[in-house]
Write a protein that holds these residues in place. Structure first.
Motif, short mmCIF file in Angstrom:
data_model
loop_
_atom_site.label_atom_id
_atom_site.label_comp_id
_atom_site.label_asym_id
_atom_site.label_seq_id
_atom_site.Cartn_x
_atom_site.Cartn_y
_atom_site.Cartn_z
N GLY A 55 40.58 98.57 19.90
CA GLY A 55 39.79 97.57 19.20
C GLY A 55 40.67 96.41 18.81
O GLY A 55 41.89 96.44 18.96
N TRP A 73 34.09 105.32 14.08
CA TRP A 73 33.95 106.30 15.15
C TRP A 73 35.00 107.40 15.02
O TRP A 73 34.68 108.59 15.05
CB TRP A 73 34.02 105.63 16.52
CG TRP A 73 33.84 106.59 17.65
CD1 TRP A 73 32.69 107.20 18.05
CD2 TRP A 73 34.87 107.08 18.51
NE1 TRP A 73 32.94 108.04 19.12
CE2 TRP A 73 34.26 107.98 19.42
CE3 TRP A 73 36.24 106.85 18.62
CZ2 TRP A 73 34.98 108.64 20.41
CZ3 TRP A 73 36.96 107.51 19.61
CH2 TRP A 73 36.32 108.40 20.49
N GLU A 121 31.25 101.33 24.95
CA GLU A 121 31.42 100.56 23.72
C GLU A 121 31.30 101.57 22.58
O GLU A 121 30.55 102.54 22.67
CB GLU A 121 30.35 99.48 23.62
CG GLU A 121 30.59 98.53 22.47
CD GLU A 121 29.67 97.33 22.47
OE1 GLU A 121 29.77 96.55 21.52
OE2 GLU A 121 28.84 97.19 23.39
N VAL A 122 32.03 101.35 21.51
CA VAL A 122 32.14 102.34 20.44
C VAL A 122 30.77 102.78 19.91
O VAL A 122 30.56 103.96 19.62
CB VAL A 122 33.08 101.84 19.32
CG1 VAL A 122 32.48 100.70 18.54
CG2 VAL A 122 33.50 102.97 18.42
N LYS A 123 29.81 101.88 19.82
CA LYS A 123 28.49 102.25 19.30
C LYS A 123 27.77 103.23 20.24
O LYS A 123 26.88 103.95 19.80
CB LYS A 123 27.63 101.02 19.06
CG LYS A 123 27.24 100.29 20.32
CD LYS A 123 26.41 99.03 20.03
CE LYS A 123 26.19 98.27 21.30
NZ LYS A 123 24.90 98.30 21.82
N GLY A 161 29.79 93.39 19.27
CA GLY A 161 30.12 94.31 18.20
C GLY A 161 29.03 94.44 17.16
O GLY A 161 27.99 93.78 17.22
N GLY A 169 32.43 100.43 13.85
CA GLY A 169 33.50 100.06 14.77
C GLY A 169 34.39 101.26 15.06
O GLY A 169 34.04 102.42 14.79
N LEU A 170 35.55 100.99 15.60
CA LEU A 170 36.49 102.04 15.99
C LEU A 170 36.88 102.92 14.80
O LEU A 170 36.94 104.15 14.92
CB LEU A 170 37.73 101.41 16.62
CG LEU A 170 38.75 102.36 17.23
CD1 LEU A 170 38.12 103.18 18.35
CD2 LEU A 170 39.96 101.59 17.71
N ARG A 204 34.58 92.43 10.27
CA ARG A 204 33.61 92.22 11.36
C ARG A 204 32.58 91.16 10.96
O ARG A 204 32.18 90.34 11.78
CB ARG A 204 32.94 93.54 11.73
CG ARG A 204 33.89 94.51 12.44
CD ARG A 204 33.20 95.73 12.99
NE ARG A 204 32.68 96.62 11.97
CZ ARG A 204 33.32 97.68 11.50
NH1 ARG A 204 34.53 97.98 11.94
NH2 ARG A 204 32.76 98.45 10.59
N TYR A 248 35.85 101.45 23.27
CA TYR A 248 36.37 100.19 22.75
C TYR A 248 35.41 99.55 21.77
O TYR A 248 34.20 99.75 21.81
CB TYR A 248 36.67 99.21 23.88
CG TYR A 248 35.43 98.70 24.57
CD1 TYR A 248 34.79 97.55 24.12
CD2 TYR A 248 34.88 99.38 25.65
CE1 TYR A 248 33.63 97.09 24.73
CE2 TYR A 248 33.73 98.94 26.26
CZ TYR A 248 33.11 97.79 25.79
OH TYR A 248 31.95 97.34 26.39
N GLU A 249 35.99 98.77 20.87
CA GLU A 249 35.26 97.87 19.98
C GLU A 249 35.69 96.46 20.37
O GLU A 249 36.88 96.21 20.55
CB GLU A 249 35.64 98.14 18.53
CG GLU A 249 35.05 97.13 17.56
CD GLU A 249 35.58 97.28 16.15
OE1 GLU A 249 35.27 96.39 15.34
OE2 GLU A 249 36.29 98.25 15.84
N SER A 250 34.75 95.57 20.50
CA SER A 250 35.08 94.19 20.87
C SER A 250 34.16 93.24 20.14
O SER A 250 32.95 93.46 20.08
CB SER A 250 34.94 94.01 22.39
OG SER A 250 35.46 92.78 22.80
#
Length: 170
Positions: free
Chosen positions: A54, A87, A35-37, A78, A83-84, A67, A7-9
């Motif tokens: 996301g 990725w 988390e996406v990172k 984030g 981000g998503l 962002r 996920y991206e948040s």
């Protein structure tokens, strides 16, 4: 069976939804939430389903510009540069053994407007060789920074449960 939830948040709402989806999946499968990172650049071959989501920014997945704007508006989660979208685009174009199912968070006031991060992510996933067995899903927040609408976390858990059932039936 194994699932990876990525996920991206920006404001924490999508993270809450991701954890709720994972709770539903966990009832019948092993789940890793990232988390996406921190997500693997190339998902392992033993992952049966990747659930990725996301926030919807400007009718699609977030971009560096959106962002940056979210952070200027008070987002504390984030990353500006990753981000998503980045990725998914970093995953090699090949046929993958995992299925990709997508979700997003979006402001409830614009439910009927076109475009969503989940649909954009699903399309990008198909371009990168992923199949899917479920339609993209949206979860709603009251305003850009949240909070989530009442009942959305319960709905996310139920959706996770449904995804696990569908994966097992495949």
């Amino acid at each position: 069976m194994k699932a990876l939830v990525v996920y991206e948040s920006m404001f924490g709402n999508t993270a809450q939804v991701a954890e709720a989806i994972a709770a539903g999946l966990r009832e019948t499968m092993s789940v890793d939430v990232r988390e996406v990172k921190d997500a693997p650049a190339v998902p392992a071959d033993d992952i049966d389903v990747i659930v990725a989501g996301g926030p919807t920014h400007a009718f699609s997945m977030s971009r560096t510009r959106t962002r940056t704007d979210a952070i200027a508006r008070g987002a504390t989660h984030g990353e500006v540069d990753f981000g998503l979208r980045e990725w998914i685009n970093g995953i090699p174009d090949e046929r993958h053994s995992s299925s990709l199912v997508t979700f997003d968070t979006r402001v409830s006031k614009v439910r009927r407007l076109p475009g969503s991060a989940a649909r954009s992510a699903a399309k990008a996933g198909r371009r990168h060789g992923f199949a899917s067995y479920a339609s993209p899903e949206s979860f709603y927040v009251d305003d850009m920074s949240g909070p989530l609408e009442d009942g959305e976390l319960e709905r996310a858990t139920a959706w996770g449960r449904e995804l696990a059932t569908l994966a097992a039936a495949r």
